[in-house]
Structures are given as C-alpha cells and as structure tokens.
Design a protein around this motif. Sequence first.
Motif, PDB file in Angstrom:
ATOM      1  N   LEU A  58     -44.226   8.273   7.663  1.00 27.52           N
ATOM      2  CA  LEU A  58     -44.229   9.271   6.597  1.00 27.52           C
ATOM      3  C   LEU A  58     -45.442   9.098   5.678  1.00 27.52           C
ATOM      4  CD1 LEU A  58     -42.662  11.636   5.479  1.00 27.52           C
ATOM      5  CD2 LEU A  58     -41.281  10.032   4.164  1.00 27.52           C
ATOM      6  N   THR A  59     -45.828   7.858   5.441  1.00 30.81           N
ATOM      7  CA  THR A  59     -47.005   7.590   4.619  1.00 30.81           C
ATOM      8  C   THR A  59     -48.264   8.104   5.309  1.00 30.81           C
ATOM      9  OG1 THR A  59     -45.923   5.647   3.702  1.00 30.81           O
ATOM     10  CG2 THR A  59     -48.294   5.792   3.412  1.00 30.81           C
ATOM     11  N   ILE A  60     -48.356   7.892   6.598  1.00 29.48           N
ATOM     12  CA  ILE A  60     -49.512   8.393   7.352  1.00 29.48           C
ATOM     13  C   ILE A  60     -49.511   9.913   7.372  1.00 29.48           C
ATOM     14  CG2 ILE A  60     -50.538   8.518   9.664  1.00 29.48           C
ATOM     15  CD1 ILE A  60     -49.600   5.590  10.035  1.00 29.48           C
ATOM     16  N   LEU A  61     -48.327  10.506   7.582  1.00 28.03           N
ATOM     17  CA  LEU A  61     -48.211  11.958   7.636  1.00 28.03           C
ATOM     18  C   LEU A  61     -48.609  12.615   6.315  1.00 28.03           C
ATOM     19  CD1 LEU A  61     -47.245  14.215   9.564  1.00 28.03           C
ATOM     20  CD2 LEU A  61     -45.010  14.016   8.478  1.00 28.03           C
ATOM     21  N   THR A  62     -48.313  11.948   5.203  1.00 24.63           N
ATOM     22  CA  THR A  62     -48.661  12.507   3.881  1.00 24.63           C
ATOM     23  C   THR A  62     -50.006  11.993   3.373  1.00 24.63           C
ATOM     24  OG1 THR A  62     -47.478  10.746   2.725  1.00 24.63           O
ATOM     25  CG2 THR A  62     -46.242  12.769   3.239  1.00 24.63           C
ATOM     26  N   LEU A  63     -50.757  11.357   4.258  1.00 25.27           N
ATOM     27  CA  LEU A  63     -52.073  10.821   3.922  1.00 25.27           C
ATOM     28  C   LEU A  63     -52.023   9.824   2.768  1.00 25.27           C
ATOM     29  CD1 LEU A  63     -54.166  14.098   4.256  1.00 25.27           C
ATOM     30  CD2 LEU A  63     -53.826  12.304   5.974  1.00 25.27           C
ATOM     31  N   GLY A  64     -50.961   9.024   2.728  1.00 27.24           N
ATOM     32  CA  GLY A  64     -50.826   7.967   1.748  1.00 27.24           C
ATOM     33  C   GLY A  64     -50.114   8.358   0.471  1.00 27.24           C
ATOM     34  N   LEU A  65     -49.788   9.625   0.299  1.00 26.13           N
ATOM     35  CA  LEU A  65     -49.146  10.052  -0.944  1.00 26.13           C
ATOM     36  C   LEU A  65     -47.717   9.541  -1.079  1.00 26.13           C
ATOM     37  CD1 LEU A  65     -50.493  13.694  -1.310  1.00 26.13           C
ATOM     38  CD2 LEU A  65     -51.203  11.641  -2.535  1.00 26.13           C
ATOM     39  N   PHE A  66     -47.074   9.220   0.035  1.00 26.74           N
ATOM     40  CA  PHE A  66     -45.712   8.696  -0.034  1.00 26.74           C
ATOM     41  C   PHE A  66     -45.688   7.320  -0.692  1.00 26.74           C
ATOM     42  CE2 PHE A  66     -41.623   7.127   1.571  1.00 26.74           C
ATOM     43  CZ  PHE A  66     -40.834   8.204   1.198  1.00 26.74           C
ATOM     44  N   TRP A  67     -46.845   6.676  -0.791  1.00 27.63           N
ATOM     45  CA  TRP A  67     -46.958   5.397  -1.490  1.00 27.63           C
ATOM     46  C   TRP A  67     -46.466   5.524  -2.925  1.00 27.63           C
ATOM     47  CZ3 TRP A  67     -50.245   4.229  -5.646  1.00 27.63           C
ATOM     48  CH2 TRP A  67     -50.335   2.879  -5.969  1.00 27.63           C
ATOM     49  N   PHE A  68     -46.699   6.676  -3.556  1.00 24.45           N
ATOM     50  CA  PHE A  68     -46.232   6.896  -4.922  1.00 24.45           C
ATOM     51  C   PHE A  68     -44.707   6.905  -5.001  1.00 24.45           C
ATOM     52  CE2 PHE A  68     -50.523   8.753  -5.175  1.00 24.45           C
ATOM     53  CZ  PHE A  68     -51.010   8.034  -6.257  1.00 24.45           C
ATOM     54  N   VAL A  69     -44.070   7.454  -3.986  1.00 17.19           N
ATOM     55  CA  VAL A  69     -42.608   7.461  -3.942  1.00 17.19           C
ATOM     56  C   VAL A  69     -42.080   6.039  -3.764  1.00 17.19           C
ATOM     57  CG1 VAL A  69     -40.587   8.335  -2.699  1.00 17.19           C
ATOM     58  CG2 VAL A  69     -42.559   9.824  -3.081  1.00 17.19           C
TER      59      VAL A  69
END
Length: 122
Positions: A58-69
């Motif tokens: 999911l982190t790769i799919l969102t280009l790292g934005l899931f890191w914030f979650v």
Amino acid sequence: MIRWIIKMLLNGAALLFISKWFASIYVANFTVALWAILILGVVNTLIRPVLMFFTLPLTILTLGLFWFVINAVTFALTAYFIDGFEVGPWPDNIGIVIVAAALMSIFGWLIEMIVGMKKEKR
C-alpha cells in the motif's frame, strides 16, 4: 547520555507545543509528555516496523504517502497507552492526527540534527 536526556526534554516540549496548536490533541503536563515520548519511542521501535512490513504494498502504491497514516497510527496508539495524552475521537480525527504526527516527526528530526551533532575531534 546527556544528549539523550536533552533530546527527550526537547521532544517532550515539542509534543506540548503540538498539543497547544490542535484543540483535539491533549497533553496534561510535561511529565505526561515525557512518558508519551518514551512510549512513542518503544512503539516506533517495536510496532512500526511490523506495520511498515505489512503495509509495504500500500505504501508503494501510494508512492509513500501511506507512511503518514502509519505515523498517525503509532501516534494514536501511544495516546491509547498513556493517561493524560488524548488525540480526540478516533478515526474521526485522523486528519489532525496525521498532521500532528508529521509535525512530531519533523520536530524530532530537527532535534536530532541539532542535538545529535557530535564535536569533531581535532
């Protein structure tokens, strides 16, 4: 050891500062902030790598934005463990918690950059 204590004190102050910015984030006092920083360190050391591993696609799919979650989840989990540290109704408050966790990460990074510098040997 002194640098670690200074980092803890500054991170505690940063958490108190963040709690003043957002009405839904509550830290009772500086002692609670220090305990929260200790628990946040433990959660980031033990639980965050597991979360990062299982959410890697999911982190790769969102280009790292899931890191914030992931940051917000560890921040809220820390609040769950500490009395006197609240993040408001979860998950209704997820946007504010994401911003607060990101700010805490930025402050932690800045504190590490400033305090973590070692004197150069001549």
